[in-house]
Enzyme design. Structure first.
Site, PDB file in Angstrom:
ATOM      1  N   HIS A 113       0.830  -1.204   0.000  1.00 16.85           N
ATOM      2  CA  HIS A 113       0.000   0.000   0.000  1.00 16.85           C
ATOM      3  C   HIS A 113       0.867   1.258   0.000  1.00 16.85           C
ATOM      4  O   HIS A 113       2.106   1.184   0.021  1.00 16.85           O
ATOM      5  CB  HIS A 113      -0.981   0.002   1.175  1.00 16.85           C
ATOM      6  CG  HIS A 113      -0.367  -0.021   2.541  1.00 16.85           C
ATOM      7  ND1 HIS A 113       0.370   1.007   3.061  1.00 16.85           N
ATOM      8  CD2 HIS A 113      -0.409  -0.985   3.520  1.00 16.85           C
ATOM      9  CE1 HIS A 113       0.761   0.706   4.296  1.00 16.85           C
ATOM     10  NE2 HIS A 113       0.306  -0.502   4.597  1.00 16.85           N
TER      11      HIS A 113
ATOM     12  N   CYS B  85       3.248  -4.381   6.757  1.00 21.08           N
ATOM     13  CA  CYS B  85       2.923  -4.257   5.336  1.00 21.08           C
ATOM     14  C   CYS B  85       4.118  -3.672   4.572  1.00 21.08           C
ATOM     15  O   CYS B  85       5.139  -3.352   5.154  1.00 21.08           O
ATOM     16  CB  CYS B  85       1.690  -3.379   5.154  1.00 21.08           C
ATOM     17  SG  CYS B  85       0.172  -4.105   5.820  1.00 21.08           S
TER      18      CYS B  85
END
Length: 205
Positions: free
Chosen positions: A146, A173
């Site tokens: 992301h 992430c």
């Protein structure tokens, strides 16, 4: 005669070395000329600009099937590396998980999953941040590729968390600059890219 044989041997070795350089030296374990980050000042320090691409150019992979692609995240150099038919064609800087047990990015072999979206927000008190353009690679929405992290009020980058591209900075992430993230999302959120191989390499490799 000995001089001739020596010259031939040196010539052969040079050819072999050249062939190896042309065909086999590009690795996710090194930064390459595919990178072209821009820099800015944040709190008086020179940092990678999260508002600009860190890749030199974006390769169109729209019509390339998932089976011909592989994404390798190298945590030693904090790079996302995209291979097409085992050739490195795209590379940009990222930020993987901070080096704690709770925030480490999982190491191993995974795959692009169907879960994706243009926005998410994690309201947990120890997180309290969101991001744009996510694509899942593990546990169906838990571990994601992301953008740099955003606040909840106006979906803008959290300034206290910026300036860390190229360094560990996430809760597990893989974060990317805003333009790199748009390119990645537009490429790998497509249904035909589900199943693309993802390899997360350890810090020590």
């Amino acid at each position: 005669m000995k001089k001739v044989r020596l010259a031939l041997l040196v010539g052969c070795l040079s050819i072999v070395a050249s062939l190896f350089f042309l065909t086999g030296t590009t690795s996710a374990n090194q930064k390459t000329n595919l990178l072209n980050p821009s820099y800015t000042k944040l709190n008086g320090k020179k940092v990678v600009d999260w508002k600009k691409p860190t890749a030199k150019k974006y390769v169109d992979l729209t019509n390339v099937p998932a089976k011909d692609l592989k994404i390798v995240v190298n945590q030693k150099h904090e790079t996302v590396n995209i291979y097409k038919n085992n050739k490195l064609v795209e590379q940009f800087l990222c930020s993987t998980g901070k080096r704690t047990k709770e925030t480490a990015t999982p190491v191993g072999k995974f795959a692009i999953e169907p879960e994706h979206g243009t926005w998410f927000y994690n309201a947990k008190p120890d997180v309290a941040e969101g991001a744009r353009n996510f694509v899942s690679f593990k546990d169906h929405g838990v571990y994601l590729f992301h953008s740099v992290v955003m606040n909840h009020q106006d979906n803008q980058p959290i300034m206290s968390r910026q300036g860390r591209l190229g360094h560990p900075n996430s809760h597990g992430c893989v974060q990317m600059s805003l333009p790199d993230n748009v390119y990645f999302y537009n490429t790998f959120s497509q249904p035909d890219k589900v199943g693309t191989k993802v390899v997360i390499e350890p810090f020590s490799k």
